[in-house]
Design a protein around this motif. Structure first.
Motif, PDB file in Angstrom:
ATOM      1  N   PHE A 101     -15.804  80.014  82.446  1.00 16.99           N
ATOM      2  CA  PHE A 101     -15.681  79.562  83.833  1.00 16.99           C
ATOM      3  C   PHE A 101     -16.925  78.789  84.279  1.00 16.99           C
ATOM      4  N   LEU A 102     -18.103  79.302  83.949  1.00 17.12           N
ATOM      5  CA  LEU A 102     -19.339  78.647  84.376  1.00 17.12           C
ATOM      6  C   LEU A 102     -19.465  77.241  83.793  1.00 17.12           C
ATOM      7  N   VAL A 103     -19.086  77.085  82.546  1.00 18.08           N
ATOM      8  CA  VAL A 103     -19.159  75.761  81.909  1.00 18.08           C
ATOM      9  C   VAL A 103     -18.158  74.802  82.549  1.00 18.08           C
ATOM     10  N   ALA A 104     -16.999  75.304  82.928  1.00 19.17           N
ATOM     11  CA  ALA A 104     -15.957  74.447  83.511  1.00 19.17           C
ATOM     12  C   ALA A 104     -16.125  74.226  85.011  1.00 19.17           C
ATOM     13  N   ALA A 105     -16.851  75.094  85.700  1.00 18.76           N
ATOM     14  CA  ALA A 105     -16.933  75.082  87.168  1.00 18.76           C
ATOM     15  C   ALA A 105     -17.330  73.736  87.773  1.00 18.76           C
ATOM     16  N   PRO A 106     -18.317  73.024  87.236  1.00 22.02           N
ATOM     17  CA  PRO A 106     -18.682  71.747  87.877  1.00 22.02           C
ATOM     18  C   PRO A 106     -17.514  70.761  87.972  1.00 22.02           C
ATOM     19  N   TRP A 107     -16.616  70.792  86.990  1.00 24.16           N
ATOM     20  CA  TRP A 107     -15.482  69.876  87.014  1.00 24.16           C
ATOM     21  C   TRP A 107     -14.301  70.482  87.765  1.00 24.16           C
ATOM     22  N   LEU A 108     -14.147  71.783  87.696  1.00 25.72           N
ATOM     23  CA  LEU A 108     -13.073  72.447  88.452  1.00 25.72           C
ATOM     24  C   LEU A 108     -13.269  72.307  89.955  1.00 25.72           C
ATOM     25  N   PHE A 109     -14.536  72.343  90.393  1.00 28.63           N
ATOM     26  CA  PHE A 109     -14.841  72.325  91.823  1.00 28.63           C
ATOM     27  C   PHE A 109     -15.512  71.026  92.286  1.00 28.63           C
ATOM     28  N   ASN A 110     -15.464  70.014  91.423  1.00 30.57           N
ATOM     29  CA  ASN A 110     -15.937  68.667  91.753  1.00 30.57           C
ATOM     30  C   ASN A 110     -17.392  68.586  92.209  1.00 30.57           C
ATOM     31  N   PHE A 111     -18.289  69.314  91.520  1.00 29.26           N
ATOM     32  CA  PHE A 111     -19.710  69.108  91.791  1.00 29.26           C
ATOM     33  C   PHE A 111     -20.447  68.680  90.523  1.00 29.26           C
ATOM     34  N   ASP A 112     -19.705  68.016  89.627  1.00 34.78           N
ATOM     35  CA  ASP A 112     -20.293  67.558  88.374  1.00 34.78           C
ATOM     36  C   ASP A 112     -21.327  66.450  88.564  1.00 34.78           C
ATOM     37  N   GLU A 113     -21.331  65.787  89.722  1.00 34.06           N
ATOM     38  CA  GLU A 113     -22.323  64.743  89.970  1.00 34.06           C
ATOM     39  C   GLU A 113     -23.574  65.273  90.671  1.00 34.06           C
ATOM     40  N   VAL A 114     -23.586  66.563  91.010  1.00 35.32           N
ATOM     41  CA  VAL A 114     -24.777  67.209  91.570  1.00 35.32           C
ATOM     42  C   VAL A 114     -25.542  67.774  90.375  1.00 35.32           C
ATOM     43  N   ALA A 115     -26.508  67.001  89.890  1.00 33.17           N
ATOM     44  CA  ALA A 115     -27.155  67.303  88.614  1.00 33.17           C
ATOM     45  C   ALA A 115     -27.742  68.710  88.550  1.00 33.17           C
ATOM     46  N   ALA A 116     -28.440  69.123  89.576  1.00 30.90           N
ATOM     47  CA  ALA A 116     -29.086  70.444  89.533  1.00 30.90           C
ATOM     48  C   ALA A 116     -28.048  71.557  89.406  1.00 30.90           C
ATOM     49  N   ALA A 117     -26.995  71.487  90.188  1.00 26.31           N
ATOM     50  CA  ALA A 117     -25.951  72.514  90.143  1.00 26.31           C
ATOM     51  C   ALA A 117     -25.194  72.454  88.824  1.00 26.31           C
ATOM     52  N   ARG A 118     -24.802  71.242  88.408  1.00 24.45           N
ATOM     53  CA  ARG A 118     -24.065  71.094  87.145  1.00 24.45           C
ATOM     54  C   ARG A 118     -24.877  71.655  85.986  1.00 24.45           C
ATOM     55  N   ASN A 119     -26.136  71.281  85.905  1.00 25.27           N
ATOM     56  CA  ASN A 119     -26.978  71.727  84.795  1.00 25.27           C
ATOM     57  C   ASN A 119     -27.205  73.239  84.824  1.00 25.27           C
ATOM     58  N   PHE A 120     -27.373  73.790  86.023  1.00 30.66           N
ATOM     59  CA  PHE A 120     -27.535  75.242  86.138  1.00 30.66           C
ATOM     60  C   PHE A 120     -26.287  75.957  85.634  1.00 30.66           C
ATOM     61  N   PHE A 121     -25.115  75.516  86.073  1.00 28.38           N
ATOM     62  CA  PHE A 121     -23.881  76.172  85.664  1.00 28.38           C
ATOM     63  C   PHE A 121     -23.634  76.015  84.163  1.00 28.38           C
TER      64      PHE A 121
END
Length: 133
Positions: free
Chosen positions: A76-96
């Motif tokens: 879930f954590l690896v997929a979350a940035p794309w599931l919840f559309n925050f893949d362009e927020v680098a800090a959040a995407r990289n953390f997840f």
């Protein structure tokens, strides 16, 4: 290779819960990723407290079940940035992504069966449950 003991896994679990709760402040992201971190931190701490292993308080959730849930959380954590559309927020995407990989690695090297066996054996006999009728 299952090299991580249940006790060490417990320490890591509490550290991960704290990391989730601190991540938005440490890495400077807000919005939905921040909310997800707070929810994950509370849920992770709660699950750890309820798990039947050396650092669990209530010992209601079998350690292998805890492991299965952690495996799912890692994915879930690896997929979350794309599931919840925050893949362009680098800090959040990289953390997840990093946290998902770390949770997955911890899952791979933890011996979930040893804690279950010792917990199940200890739970079979409890003198206070004996009836003297």
């Amino acid at each position: 290779m299952k090299i991580l003991s249940p006790r060490v896994h417990g320490y890591i679990d509490y550290a991960v819960a704290a990391l989730f709760l601190l991540a938005p402040s440490l890495f400077g992201f807000g919005g939905l990723p921040e909310t997800l971190c707070y929810v994950l931190g509370v849920v992770h701490a709660g699950m750890t407290l309820l798990t039947a292993f050396p650092l669990g308080a209530a010992k209601l959730v079998p350690f292998p079940v805890h492991g299965g849930l952690e495996a799912a959380v890692g994915v879930f954590l690896v997929a979350a940035p794309w599931l919840f559309n925050f893949d362009e927020v680098a800090a959040a995407r990289n953390f997840f992504l990093a946290t998902g990989v770390a949770v997955g690695l911890v899952w791979l090297i933890t011996d979930y069966r040893s804690a279950y066996a010792s917990t199940a054996a200890g739970a079979r006999y409890r003198p206070e449950d004996r009836s003297f009728s």
